[in-house]
Design a protein around this motif. Structure first.
Motif, short mmCIF file in Angstrom:
data_model
loop_
_atom_site.label_atom_id
_atom_site.label_comp_id
_atom_site.label_asym_id
_atom_site.label_seq_id
_atom_site.Cartn_x
_atom_site.Cartn_y
_atom_site.Cartn_z
N VAL A 36 -20.93 16.66 -5.84
CA VAL A 36 -22.05 16.32 -6.73
C VAL A 36 -23.17 17.35 -6.61
CG1 VAL A 36 -23.84 14.61 -7.20
CG2 VAL A 36 -21.48 13.87 -6.81
N LYS A 44 -22.88 20.37 -6.01
CA LYS A 44 -22.49 21.65 -6.59
C LYS A 44 -22.36 21.63 -8.11
CE LYS A 44 -20.94 23.88 -2.43
NZ LYS A 44 -19.93 24.04 -1.41
N VAL A 45 -22.32 20.44 -8.72
CA VAL A 45 -22.31 20.41 -10.18
C VAL A 45 -23.68 20.07 -10.75
CG1 VAL A 45 -19.83 19.88 -10.35
CG2 VAL A 45 -21.51 18.00 -10.31
N THR A 46 -24.64 19.80 -9.89
CA THR A 46 -25.98 19.46 -10.37
C THR A 46 -27.02 20.51 -10.03
OG1 THR A 46 -26.36 18.24 -8.31
CG2 THR A 46 -25.59 16.96 -10.21
#
Lengths: 157, 752
Positions: free
Chosen positions: B20, B22-24
């Motif tokens: 999470v 790393k995708v935000t």
């Protein structure tokens, strides 16, 4: 040299900052506004790690002067999720293991969002050409493309 | 070895624990740290590929308001030449120090000669411009032939070639020679029905990680340093920085950030010792970030190499002898991957007569760094191209030829040891059975196949497993997570402890909060650190069972661990209910927190073999090669998280295809790289590639509790030859010099 005052909207909020004329939007996002989710990979517009949306258009923030953001709406990776809900692209990148080191991931998600906003049902070829400006050295792109396809399907349903 | 079907978590594909963030955009990478009062550090780099540094005058820089420190080679302590650095990179600590900051001579265009720290980047740039360096420009040597020429300018005037049959009598640019082998190759060639000999070349390429090197260092008045940086090896950054800066290891704390790729290129130091020296002088924190251009000019790259392969075989395909004479560019200092090249070049085959000879050659390019299976892609591009040429000459299917000669369990590896169970034949059989191998090809298309190999390593790792009050668990380890390793650690811990994967957090701790752990490299993390995590989890279970036995007032052997609970051993007539971690923690609080530990030196890393099948189409008008289809087959021992194993296979395939088709350093006559950016150094992009099909073979490695072999490096070894063999199959023209870029392919087709 005197700094320029810039009024803009970032991730849905009014934002103001001071910048020097030579500063890029990327530099201000990261160093002045502490929005470090946008990454610097080259500063020459070749890698796409600094991808942001300006009024919905995909832009390399390293190639845009910060002062040019005056009066425009900027969306960064920090503005992609809504509240505590991940955007379907973010969830599908996780589900498909479409990231390894993760440094290119913010740029890929922002760029993919721009694609799906424009074309909700892109072909594999469209996805690959749209994302050709975003470099990933870890994944070989396979799982990235699949994640975008899957997110597009979910957004269409 | 337990059967895969018995596993609850091993082999599943959960979301990675750090996903999470790393995708935000929350995950903090090397350039994402700041401290109050922080200065910006920049490096002045040599504009010459080879020059004597007559003087460096920093005074102009220091006169600028806002400039707090400036350093040159004279500010760094002299380092004794104390042998090898260890890790995956070769070379000595003295050379490492000189590579961080030149002394005496600048040895490549981009070599650091001075550095400054100022309170703004603009002032730091002005300070660099105010430094005066007096150079005596020398002729550069930019390739193997120039470096080995009789009258070549000497990069290091004192360098005497090591490993010659007769001791060297005068200095040269050849740092060392190594020979290995077995049997009698002359006899092997003599008895062969066919003997082929060809020479192959691979150019200088870069690892090409997307995140440039970055660090933030602060040194306090007591001489204690803290460094935040993106590295594959925080403990190596600590020891290397200590050596270069003349400090004790205990006075430096290294806090690894998330890391944006490395592929071996982030196993050494460039900026960190410089930032320490600047911070020490300035009394303030100093942040340094490389530009992409600096990354190309002054870090990495991987050796260019030229290899002559000779092979002898009988008409039925039995190989009687093979020899290799290989030259690797080391860059400006000794330490190219020659030993790994010699050991890997013929590793796939069981041949009685072998001779390998390797040379480590200095050139005026950046000192090479490890790059994913260092030395093997160059070596096996040559040997696997040659096997393909032999298959064609003998008119034998390339898989059948390889199967006939393939190494198997019990055979001797060319570098000595006896192979344990290995997956080479299984990979070849899987390739033969794969539907992609039977698909029809059209005019202008071709199919190529190649084998890949890498040793994989184990060595030192530590781990801790902390049980929290509510029964959730924290795993502490010291390997930066470069491709999903937190997930594999959590999976193995969940499997051992019998608690849900989601209840486990994995923390990559800094050098003062994790036990010593060797670099994330050598495909060692899931193998060696995974072993430590398993051992630490077993330590926790042992302690938990002992405590419960005490509580139940029974002998310890009457308590078992099952599904995350201490339970009475069946048939022992103990009338107690199962107890979870949370209950055990609560009820045995007087005994202290539950904390498991392990520190080990992991032995028995299982070597990894792969087979790649590549289909291409060659445009005869433009010379452009399109990859139509690619199948990567590899023995993983056991795939803990199959998605991330597939990811390694796919990513390595595409990196290797880039090496085969496009990537190369282009230099001008003065030794200045002409393509130090991603526009002109063209790595593969999404529109260049098809989907990459994968097959994971699982021949378990008995040295690991779940059978793991390393998987990270092997995937880049086979694609070079697989692609070249496909181009040869499509065009009937054999290209032996990489890259097979459009102009090179056109030239080869025209010459035919």
């Amino acid at each position: 040299m005197a700094k320029t005052h810039v009024s803009t909207r970032i991730n849905g909020q009014d934002a103001e900052f001071l910048c020097s004329p030579e500063q890029s939007l990327l530099e201000v996002l990261r160093d002045t506004l502490q929005l470090t989710g946008t990454k610097e990979g080259c500063s020459t517009g070749d890698c796409g790690a600094c991808s942001v949306l300006v009024d919905g258009t995909l832009v390399c923030s390293c190639l845009m002067f910060a002062a040019e953001a005056e009066g425009h709406e900027v969306t960064t990776i920090e503005g992609i999720a809504s509240g505590s809900d991940l955007h379907p692209l973010q969830q599908k990148f996780l589900d498909h293991a479409a990231l390894q080191c993760g440094v290119c991931t913010p740029g890929f998600i922002v760029a993919s969002k721009a694609l799906l906003d424009e074309d909700p049902d892109p072909s594999e070829e469209s996805i690959r050409y749209w994302l050709a400006g975003n470099l990933c050295r870890c994944t070989g792109y396979d799982k990235v493309v699949r994640a975008v396809q899957d997110a597009a399907a979910e957004l269409r349903s | 070895m337990t059967d895969a079907a018995e596993f609850k978590y091993v082999g599943t594909r959960p979301v990675r624990p750090d996903g999470v963030d790393k995708v935000t955009g929350r995950a903090a990478f090397g350039a994402d740290f700041t401290l109050p009062g922080m200065l910006h550090g920049l490096v002045l780099r040599s504009p010459h590929a080879h020059a004597r540094i007559k003087s460096v005058d920093l005074s102009g820089a220091l006169e600028i308001e806002g400039v707090f420190a400036a350093v040159s080679g004279a500010d760094f302590p002299e380092v004794e030449d104390t042998g090898e650095m260890g890790g995956e990179g070769g070379g000595s600590i003295k050379d490492l120090s000189d590579n961080c900051m030149a002394r005496g001579k600048a040895l490549y265009h981009g070599h650091a000669v001075a550095a400054v720290a100022a309170n703004s980047l603009a002032k730091a740039r002005a300070a660099l411009a105010a430094i005066k360096v007096d150079y005596e420009v020398l002729a550069p040597v930019m390739d193997l032939d120039a470096a080995m020429a009789e009258d070549a300018p000497l990069i290091n005037e004192e360098l005497m070639t090591q490993g010659l049959a007769e001791p060297a009598t005068k200095p040269s640019n050849i740092a060392s020679r190594m020979v290995m082998g077995r049997g009698d190759v002359a006899k092997g060639f003599e008895g062969a029905d066919i003997v082929l000999e060809e020479t192959y070349y691979t150019p200088t390429v870069h690892q090409g990680y997307i995140e440039p090197h970055a660090c933030l260092a602060t040194v306090n008045e007591g001489g204690q340093a803290t460094i935040w940086c993106c590295t594959q090896g925080p403990f190596e950054v600590r020891s290397y920085s200590a050596a270069v800066c003349g400090m004790s290891i205990g006075s430096i704390r290294v806090i690894p950030s998330e890391i944006g790729g490395g592929f071996g290129g982030k196993t050494t130091v460039y900026l960190e010792p410089v930032a320490i020296m600047l911070s020490q002088k300035a009394g303030r924190p100093v942040k340094m970030i490389m530009s992409r251009e600096e990354v190309f000019r002054a870090t990495g790259p991987a050796s260019a190499a030229r290899s002559t392969i000779k092979i002898g075989a009988m008409r039925d395909g039995t190989i009687t002898a093979m020899s290799a004479r290989m030259h690797y560019e080391a860059g400006a200092y000794p330490g190219g991957p020659v030993p790994m090249g010699c050991m890997s070049v013929f590793a796939a085959y069981n041949v009685p007569n072998l001779a390998m000879e390797g040379f480590d050659v200095l050139v005026n390019k950046p000192k090479v760094a490890a790059y994913r299976a260092p030395g093997a892609p160059q070596a096996m591009f040559a040997s696997e191209s040659m096997i393909d040429e032999l298959a064609k000459a003998l008119d034998i299917d390339p898989i059948d030829l390889r199967l006939k000669n393939a190494a198997n369990e019990g055979d001797s590896a060319p570098y000595g040891p006896t192979w344990d169970a290995i997956g080479l034949k299984a990979c070849l059989e899987a390739a033969k059975a794969h539907p992609n191998y039977r698909l029809a090809l059209n005019e202008g298309q071709g199919r190529g196949l190649a084998v890949g190999f890498w040793f994989n390593i184990g060595f030192q790792s530590s781990a801790e497993v902390h049980v929290n009050e509510d029964g959730t668990v924290t795993v502490i380890e010291g390997n930066p997570d470069i491709g999903g390793s937190r997930a594999s650690m959590a999976i193995m811990a969940a499997e051992e402890l019998g608690i849900p994967y989601e209840n486990i957090r994995v923390q990559i701790a800094d050098t003062e909060n994790a036990g010593y752990t060797m670099v994330t490299g050598g495909s060692r993390t899931t193998f060696a650190t995974g072993m430590a995590v398993v051992e630490a989890a077993r330590d926790v279970i042992g302690q938990a069972k002992a405590r419960v036995a005490k509580l139940w007032q029974v002998d310890a052997e009457m308590v078992e661990w099952s599904d995350g609970h201490a339970v009475p051993k069946p048939g022992m007539n103990v009338d107690q209910k199962p107890m979870s971690f949370a209950e055990i923690a609560a009820k045995t609080a007087p005994s202290g927190p539950l904390l498991g530990k392990a520190s080990l030196n992991a032995r028995g890393a299982g070597p990894g073999f792969s087979v790649n099948v590549c289909d291409v189409e060659v445009d005869r008008r433009t010379g452009k090669v399109d990859v139509l289809r690619f199948t990567a087959i590899q023995d993983a021992g056991r795939a803990i998280h199959p998605s991330y194993v597939e990811g390694q296979l796919q990513g390595g395939a595409v990196q290797g295809i880039g090496w085969a088709l496009n990537e190369e350093y282009v230099y001008d006559a003065d030794g200045v790289q002409q393509n130090a950016g991603f526009l002109d150094y063209r790595v593969p992009v999404a529109s260049d590639m098809p989907m990459i099909d994968t097959v994971i073979i699982e021949v378990p490695n008995d040295a690991h509790p779940y059978g793991v072999r390393g998987v990270g490096e092997t995937p880049i070894v086979a694609p070079l030859a697989a692609t070249a063999n496909a181009v040869a199959n499509a065009t009937d023209v054999r290209i032996r010099d990489l890259p097979m870029s459009p102009p090179n392919v056109l030239a080869a087709l025209d010459a035919d």
